[in-house]
Design a protein around this motif. Sequence first.
Motif, mmCIF file in Angstrom:
data_model
loop_
_atom_site.group_PDB
_atom_site.id
_atom_site.type_symbol
_atom_site.label_atom_id
_atom_site.label_comp_id
_atom_site.label_asym_id
_atom_site.label_seq_id
_atom_site.Cartn_x
_atom_site.Cartn_y
_atom_site.Cartn_z
ATOM 1 N N UNK A 244 0.769 -1.343 -0.017
ATOM 2 C CA UNK A 244 -0.021 0.030 -0.063
ATOM 3 C C UNK A 244 1.010 1.127 -0.094
ATOM 4 N N UNK A 245 2.178 1.029 0.467
ATOM 5 C CA UNK A 245 3.033 2.235 0.529
ATOM 6 C C UNK A 245 3.375 3.031 -0.880
ATOM 7 N N UNK A 246 3.013 2.191 -1.884
ATOM 8 C CA UNK A 246 3.337 2.627 -3.314
ATOM 9 C C UNK A 246 2.021 3.183 -3.960
ATOM 10 N N UNK A 247 2.256 4.214 -4.773
ATOM 11 C CA UNK A 247 0.848 4.664 -5.209
ATOM 12 C C UNK A 247 0.575 3.579 -6.436
ATOM 13 N N UNK A 248 1.670 3.006 -6.792
ATOM 14 C CA UNK A 248 1.261 2.023 -8.283
ATOM 15 C C UNK A 248 1.658 0.574 -7.288
ATOM 16 N N UNK A 249 0.945 -0.040 -6.815
ATOM 17 C CA UNK A 249 1.405 -1.185 -6.285
ATOM 18 C C UNK A 249 1.840 -2.477 -7.317
ATOM 19 N N UNK A 250 2.581 -3.507 -7.034
ATOM 20 C CA UNK A 250 2.918 -4.267 -8.197
ATOM 21 C C UNK A 250 1.731 -5.255 -8.244
ATOM 22 N N UNK A 251 1.479 -5.759 -9.633
ATOM 23 C CA UNK A 251 0.232 -6.467 -10.133
ATOM 24 C C UNK A 251 0.729 -7.960 -9.568
ATOM 25 N N UNK A 252 0.261 -8.382 -8.877
ATOM 26 C CA UNK A 252 0.020 -9.874 -8.251
ATOM 27 C C UNK A 252 -0.950 -10.380 -7.550
ATOM 28 N N UNK A 253 -1.170 -11.556 -7.047
ATOM 29 C CA UNK A 253 -2.435 -12.020 -6.435
ATOM 30 C C UNK A 253 -2.851 -11.176 -5.019
ATOM 31 N N UNK B 82 -6.029 -3.655 -8.118
ATOM 32 C CA UNK B 82 -5.746 -3.423 -9.734
ATOM 33 C C UNK B 82 -7.173 -3.404 -10.654
ATOM 34 N N UNK B 83 -7.835 -4.645 -9.891
ATOM 35 C CA UNK B 83 -9.120 -5.033 -10.676
ATOM 36 C C UNK B 83 -10.475 -4.589 -10.118
ATOM 37 N N UNK B 84 -10.597 -4.344 -8.942
ATOM 38 C CA UNK B 84 -11.779 -3.646 -8.113
ATOM 39 C C UNK B 84 -12.297 -2.593 -8.774
ATOM 40 N N UNK B 85 -11.748 -1.687 -9.194
ATOM 41 C CA UNK B 85 -12.603 -0.573 -9.910
ATOM 42 C C UNK B 85 -13.185 -0.988 -11.357
ATOM 43 N N UNK B 86 -12.595 -1.836 -11.953
ATOM 44 C CA UNK B 86 -13.250 -2.428 -13.094
ATOM 45 C C UNK B 86 -14.626 -3.299 -12.841
ATOM 46 N N UNK B 87 -14.268 -4.027 -11.778
ATOM 47 C CA UNK B 87 -15.528 -4.928 -11.310
ATOM 48 C C UNK B 87 -16.545 -4.111 -10.979
ATOM 49 N N UNK B 88 -16.281 -3.035 -10.063
ATOM 50 C CA UNK B 88 -17.431 -2.028 -9.769
ATOM 51 C C UNK B 88 -18.108 -1.522 -10.864
ATOM 52 N N UNK B 89 -17.263 -0.876 -11.827
ATOM 53 C CA UNK B 89 -17.941 -0.205 -13.150
ATOM 54 C C UNK B 89 -18.645 -1.295 -13.961
ATOM 55 N N UNK B 90 -18.249 -2.522 -14.127
ATOM 56 C CA UNK B 90 -18.838 -3.341 -14.894
ATOM 57 C C UNK B 90 -20.312 -3.847 -13.874
ATOM 58 N N UNK B 91 -20.133 -4.052 -12.672
ATOM 59 C CA UNK B 91 -21.237 -4.412 -11.920
ATOM 60 C C UNK B 91 -22.556 -3.233 -12.142
ATOM 61 N N UNK B 92 -22.046 -2.275 -12.119
ATOM 62 C CA UNK B 92 -22.885 -0.811 -12.175
ATOM 63 C C UNK B 92 -23.570 -0.784 -13.243
ATOM 64 N N UNK B 93 -22.891 -1.254 -14.396
ATOM 65 C CA UNK B 93 -23.301 -1.152 -15.984
ATOM 66 C C UNK B 93 -24.126 -2.171 -15.987
#
Length: 162
Positions: A91-100, A106-117
């Motif tokens: 969390x200390x990094x503004x751009x955390x690494x992409x891992x599990x 990384x994918x939470x905002x896209x999932x929320x937008x898709x769910x809202x749509x």
Amino acid sequence: MATAFALLLSTSAMAQEPAAAPETPLTDAAQEARARALFQEVRCVVCQHESIADSPAGIAADMRRLVREEIAAGKTDAAVRQDLVRRWGDYILFRPPFRWSTLVLWLGPFALILGGAVLLWRRRPGAVMTAEPLSDEEERRLADLLTPETDRPDPDANRPHD
């Protein structure tokens, strides 16, 4: 009363965070430029919405000093980031690494937008909604509820209001 008021003022002044020590930039301009670039990438653990470059918090000053010390010691930018993540987490990094472990970030905002749509698409005005017919019992209860009030006296009503 004046003594109590003075004591109250002095305790609030002592509770404030002490001012950070003055910062001394690195003597090598290239190293200082690297340090300042890293300052922009690292989140302040107190402010959380500011980078350590912009934060006035004392811990941010300590983190800037730590970054400068590691760069002066010859560490690469990746090694400095890795050390910060080891101490404070991704969390200390503004751009955390992409891992599990950071998949939700990384994918939470896209999932929320898709769910809202999907929700908006299903609730659109032209959507056809089918209703099941009422059972015989439900039809009987509905007819009972829709009978006029004159046929069903109100048990709670007073005598003049029957």
